[in-house]
Design a protein around this motif. Sequence first.
Motif, PDB file in Angstrom:
ATOM      1  N   LEU A  32       0.830  -1.209   0.000  1.00  0.00           N
ATOM      2  CA  LEU A  32       0.000   0.000   0.000  1.00  0.00           C
ATOM      3  C   LEU A  32       0.862   1.256   0.000  1.00  0.00           C
ATOM      4  N   ASP A  33       1.868   1.279   0.865  1.00  0.00           N
ATOM      5  CA  ASP A  33       2.766   2.443   0.927  1.00  0.00           C
ATOM      6  C   ASP A  33       3.486   2.645  -0.401  1.00  0.00           C
ATOM      7  N   TYR A  34       4.010   1.545  -0.942  1.00  0.00           N
ATOM      8  CA  TYR A  34       4.730   1.616  -2.202  1.00  0.00           C
ATOM      9  C   TYR A  34       3.828   2.129  -3.324  1.00  0.00           C
ATOM     10  N   SER A  35       2.622   1.580  -3.426  1.00  0.00           N
ATOM     11  CA  SER A  35       1.741   1.973  -4.532  1.00  0.00           C
ATOM     12  C   SER A  35       1.353   3.445  -4.430  1.00  0.00           C
ATOM     13  N   LEU A  36       1.234   3.949  -3.214  1.00  0.00           N
ATOM     14  CA  LEU A  36       0.952   5.379  -3.044  1.00  0.00           C
ATOM     15  C   LEU A  36       2.128   6.217  -3.553  1.00  0.00           C
ATOM     16  N   ARG A  37       3.340   5.802  -3.188  1.00  0.00           N
ATOM     17  CA  ARG A  37       4.528   6.537  -3.644  1.00  0.00           C
ATOM     18  C   ARG A  37       4.658   6.473  -5.161  1.00  0.00           C
ATOM     19  N   ARG A  38       4.400   5.283  -5.727  1.00  0.00           N
ATOM     20  CA  ARG A  38       4.519   5.133  -7.175  1.00  0.00           C
ATOM     21  C   ARG A  38       3.451   5.951  -7.892  1.00  0.00           C
ATOM     22  N   HIS A  39       2.264   6.034  -7.315  1.00  0.00           N
ATOM     23  CA  HIS A  39       1.201   6.850  -7.896  1.00  0.00           C
ATOM     24  C   HIS A  39       1.660   8.306  -8.024  1.00  0.00           C
ATOM     25  N   LYS A  40       2.314   8.807  -6.984  1.00  0.00           N
ATOM     26  CA  LYS A  40       2.816  10.192  -7.014  1.00  0.00           C
ATOM     27  C   LYS A  40       3.881  10.380  -8.097  1.00  0.00           C
ATOM     28  N   VAL A  41       4.739   9.377  -8.273  1.00  0.00           N
ATOM     29  CA  VAL A  41       5.779   9.456  -9.304  1.00  0.00           C
ATOM     30  C   VAL A  41       5.142   9.471 -10.689  1.00  0.00           C
ATOM     31  N   ILE A  42       4.179   8.588 -10.915  1.00  0.00           N
ATOM     32  CA  ILE A  42       3.502   8.519 -12.215  1.00  0.00           C
ATOM     33  C   ILE A  42       2.742   9.816 -12.480  1.00  0.00           C
ATOM     34  N   ALA A  43       2.076  10.356 -11.468  1.00  0.00           N
ATOM     35  CA  ALA A  43       1.362  11.629 -11.629  1.00  0.00           C
ATOM     36  C   ALA A  43       2.348  12.745 -11.976  1.00  0.00           C
ATOM     37  N   GLY A  44       3.524  12.708 -11.378  1.00  0.00           N
ATOM     38  CA  GLY A  44       4.559  13.701 -11.705  1.00  0.00           C
ATOM     39  C   GLY A  44       5.003  13.580 -13.153  1.00  0.00           C
ATOM     40  N   ASN A  45       5.134  12.356 -13.633  1.00  0.00           N
ATOM     41  CA  ASN A  45       5.488  12.150 -15.040  1.00  0.00           C
ATOM     42  C   ASN A  45       4.407  12.724 -15.948  1.00  0.00           C
ATOM     43  N   MET A  46       3.148  12.439 -15.604  1.00  0.00           N
ATOM     44  CA  MET A  46       2.031  12.945 -16.417  1.00  0.00           C
ATOM     45  C   MET A  46       1.988  14.470 -16.408  1.00  0.00           C
ATOM     46  N   ALA A  47       2.271  15.064 -15.272  1.00  0.00           N
ATOM     47  CA  ALA A  47       2.249  16.528 -15.172  1.00  0.00           C
ATOM     48  C   ALA A  47       3.345  17.167 -16.014  1.00  0.00           C
ATOM     49  N   ASN A  48       4.396  16.405 -16.287  1.00  0.00           N
ATOM     50  CA  ASN A  48       5.526  16.951 -17.045  1.00  0.00           C
ATOM     51  C   ASN A  48       5.624  16.392 -18.461  1.00  0.00           C
TER      52      ASN A  48
END
Length: 140
Positions: A32-48
């Motif tokens: 759960l912790d990992y998937s939350l962190r990865r979600h933030k990374v993927i969202a950052g990629n999408m934002a950029n």
Amino acid sequence: MTARGSKPTPPRDSLMQNAMFDNTMNLLSTTLDYSLRRHKVIAGNMANVETPNFKARDLPFNAYLKAGLRRVESNPAARMTFQPPRLVFDTTGETRLDGNNVNAENEMIKLMKNTGRHGLAAQLIKYKFTTLRDAIRQVR
């Protein structure tokens, strides 16, 4: 009081805590912790996605999971522990002329898989606690 050389009996609360928070629960909560962190990374990629020279990043789950499992395989009595996942540059995408390598379609696929992993871990935790609750009700 215990006899010389014998191990003291663990307190009952400790036994219950071990049953509730075993390696399976540790793995699920870490997922759960990992998937939350990865979600933030993927969202950052999408934002950029349109940012020149931006390089996509990722948190590779399989390597992260295998490292934790290897430690337990070498010592089955050990509690499964995980090192914090390392952020890496995702070099699988093609770099565009502006230097950006984010592929929005691939990021959406990663996001869907990550969401599925998060949902599965949450459902398994819910099942584990439901089973524990039902067992406690049976004892009463």
